[in-house]
Design a protein around this motif. Sequence first.
Motif, short mmCIF file in Angstrom:
data_model
loop_
_atom_site.label_atom_id
_atom_site.label_comp_id
_atom_site.label_asym_id
_atom_site.label_seq_id
_atom_site.Cartn_x
_atom_site.Cartn_y
_atom_site.Cartn_z
N LYS A 184 28.63 67.70 -12.75
CA LYS A 184 29.41 66.53 -12.37
C LYS A 184 29.20 66.24 -10.88
O LYS A 184 29.00 67.14 -10.07
CB LYS A 184 30.90 66.76 -12.65
CG LYS A 184 31.24 66.86 -14.13
CD LYS A 184 31.04 65.54 -14.84
CE LYS A 184 31.58 65.54 -16.25
NZ LYS A 184 30.94 66.49 -17.16
N PRO A 185 29.23 64.96 -10.49
CA PRO A 185 28.99 64.60 -9.08
C PRO A 185 30.00 65.26 -8.13
O PRO A 185 31.13 65.56 -8.52
CB PRO A 185 29.16 63.08 -9.08
CG PRO A 185 28.95 62.66 -10.50
CD PRO A 185 29.46 63.79 -11.33
N LYS A 186 29.58 65.43 -6.88
CA LYS A 186 30.43 66.07 -5.89
C LYS A 186 31.76 65.31 -5.70
O LYS A 186 32.82 65.93 -5.62
CB LYS A 186 29.70 66.17 -4.54
CG LYS A 186 28.59 67.21 -4.52
CD LYS A 186 28.01 67.36 -3.12
CE LYS A 186 26.97 68.47 -3.10
NZ LYS A 186 26.42 68.69 -1.73
N GLY A 187 31.68 64.00 -5.60
CA GLY A 187 32.89 63.22 -5.37
C GLY A 187 33.89 63.36 -6.49
O GLY A 187 35.10 63.50 -6.26
N ALA A 335 36.85 69.40 3.82
CA ALA A 335 35.65 70.14 3.43
C ALA A 335 34.97 69.54 2.20
O ALA A 335 33.74 69.58 2.09
CB ALA A 335 35.99 71.61 3.17
N VAL A 336 35.74 68.98 1.29
CA VAL A 336 35.16 68.44 0.06
C VAL A 336 34.97 66.92 0.11
O VAL A 336 34.55 66.31 -0.86
CB VAL A 336 35.98 68.84 -1.18
CG1 VAL A 336 36.04 70.35 -1.32
CG2 VAL A 336 37.39 68.24 -1.16
N GLY A 337 35.28 66.32 1.28
CA GLY A 337 34.95 64.91 1.47
C GLY A 337 35.94 63.90 0.94
O GLY A 337 35.56 62.77 0.61
N ILE A 338 37.23 64.26 0.88
CA ILE A 338 38.24 63.30 0.43
C ILE A 338 38.44 62.24 1.52
O ILE A 338 38.65 62.58 2.69
CB ILE A 338 39.57 64.02 0.13
CG1 ILE A 338 39.41 64.98 -1.05
CG2 ILE A 338 40.68 63.00 -0.14
CD1 ILE A 338 39.07 64.32 -2.36
N PRO A 339 38.39 60.96 1.19
CA PRO A 339 38.60 59.92 2.21
C PRO A 339 40.06 59.84 2.62
O PRO A 339 40.95 60.37 1.95
CB PRO A 339 38.17 58.64 1.50
CG PRO A 339 38.42 58.92 0.04
CD PRO A 339 38.13 60.39 -0.14
N SER A 340 40.31 59.17 3.72
CA SER A 340 41.68 58.96 4.17
C SER A 340 42.26 57.71 3.52
O SER A 340 41.53 56.87 2.98
CB SER A 340 41.73 58.81 5.69
OG SER A 340 41.14 57.57 6.07
N LEU A 341 43.57 57.56 3.57
CA LEU A 341 44.21 56.37 3.03
C LEU A 341 43.72 55.12 3.75
O LEU A 341 43.55 54.06 3.15
CB LEU A 341 45.73 56.49 3.14
CG LEU A 341 46.56 55.42 2.43
CD1 LEU A 341 46.28 55.39 0.94
CD2 LEU A 341 48.06 55.64 2.68
N ARG A 342 43.46 55.24 5.05
CA ARG A 342 42.96 54.10 5.82
C ARG A 342 41.60 53.63 5.31
O ARG A 342 41.25 52.44 5.42
CB ARG A 342 42.86 54.47 7.30
CG ARG A 342 42.44 53.32 8.21
CD ARG A 342 42.31 53.78 9.65
NE ARG A 342 43.61 53.99 10.26
CZ ARG A 342 44.31 53.06 10.90
NH1 ARG A 342 43.84 51.83 10.98
NH2 ARG A 342 45.47 53.35 11.45
N GLU A 343 40.82 54.54 4.75
CA GLU A 343 39.49 54.19 4.23
C GLU A 343 39.53 53.62 2.82
O GLU A 343 38.49 53.26 2.27
CB GLU A 343 38.59 55.44 4.26
CG GLU A 343 38.31 55.97 5.64
CD GLU A 343 37.61 57.32 5.62
OE1 GLU A 343 36.48 57.40 6.13
OE2 GLU A 343 38.20 58.29 5.08
#
Length: 392
Positions: A184-187, A335-343
């Motif tokens: 499964k993809p990283k995201g 570390a796992v690349g979760i975006p911020s709410l602003r993004e």
Amino acid sequence: MLTPRKIYWPPINLVGPGSVKMVGEEVQKLDLTKALLVTDKVLNSNGVVKAIIEVLDQAGVAYAIFDDVKPNPTTTNVHDGFSKFQQEGCDFIITVGGGSPQDTGSGIGILSTNGGSIAEYEGMHKSKNKSVPIVAISTTAGTAAEVTINYVITDEARKLKMIMIDPNALPTIAVNDPELMLGKPKGLTAATGLDALTHAIEGYTAKGAFELSDAIAYKSIELIGRYIERAVENGQDLEARSGMGWGSFIAGLSYSNAGLGIVHSMAHQLGGEYDLPHGVANAMLLPYVMEFNIDACPEKFADIARALGVDTSKCATVEEAAKLAVEKVHQISRAVGIPSLRESAFRVEDVEKLAEQALKDACTGANPKPVTKEDLVGIYMTAYNDAPVLAV
């Protein structure tokens, strides 16, 4: 310990590498004739559904496929699936996927024995009759919808996620096979993994938490903390996928019986308004809600820090240890690349409406401390502004 409990989880649970191969044998025991296989077009085209079909064909199980499920399933998805269920003469359901096919299948199952519109079942314990049997096959370590009494459907007209909490929707057979999660993809792995961690943390701190839910939620936090970064980094790491699969599975058993909290209440609004993936919405909010809730149960948040592998031995107070749990979750998210709410698609001008809806959400009542609309506005805005969380 003096409070009587009614504990819900599926009668049959198949867990671990290769467990999906046991489905045919278990279905044969139920004396059923034809399944509606509920999934999405991606899984129906990338080989995952084909692997399930091979198991069904070997067991002589008849099926029809409904693959129109959206990432945030809608009332239309449920009603279209129910029409297909009737047209094909099906008498049970097999769901294949993450939370979206699982929730859609739950909605179809409730309509199959109760009728009406799916919107009639919003809220708690609204149906009268048990769903037709559901075989829930998970392909992500995230929602744990395959083992819970909860399902969520988006009302397109209101741009609102409807929360259904209903033991009648509980699957008959739950399958959590990490081999279906390989590659499964990283995201996706990151988002679903943080979704599972949210379930474990909210289940551990919810008002309805009790001895059994605490024990399994704590273990889930340990497993997810140990394996999530490995699973994201290497999608073929079967040990990491298995650890995440177990972590997601037992987190589901915990929160389905203990409740959740305002991470979910607030995330549901982001999904309903902006169609954000549920796991991402949870992940963007989780550490900020933890920070808000710390003073309600600091001992439990200190436990969470330790379960995540943080050394709290030098902390002078339990509150200091609890704050380390918040910082650790921030670190994992980064570390796992979760975006911020602003993004994300979040708009500041919507915050009052989102907070008002979140206050009414079915998950809010289980939060470990009371909340007001102003509290929810504040958390959204803190997450949006990414105000720093002080580490000890």
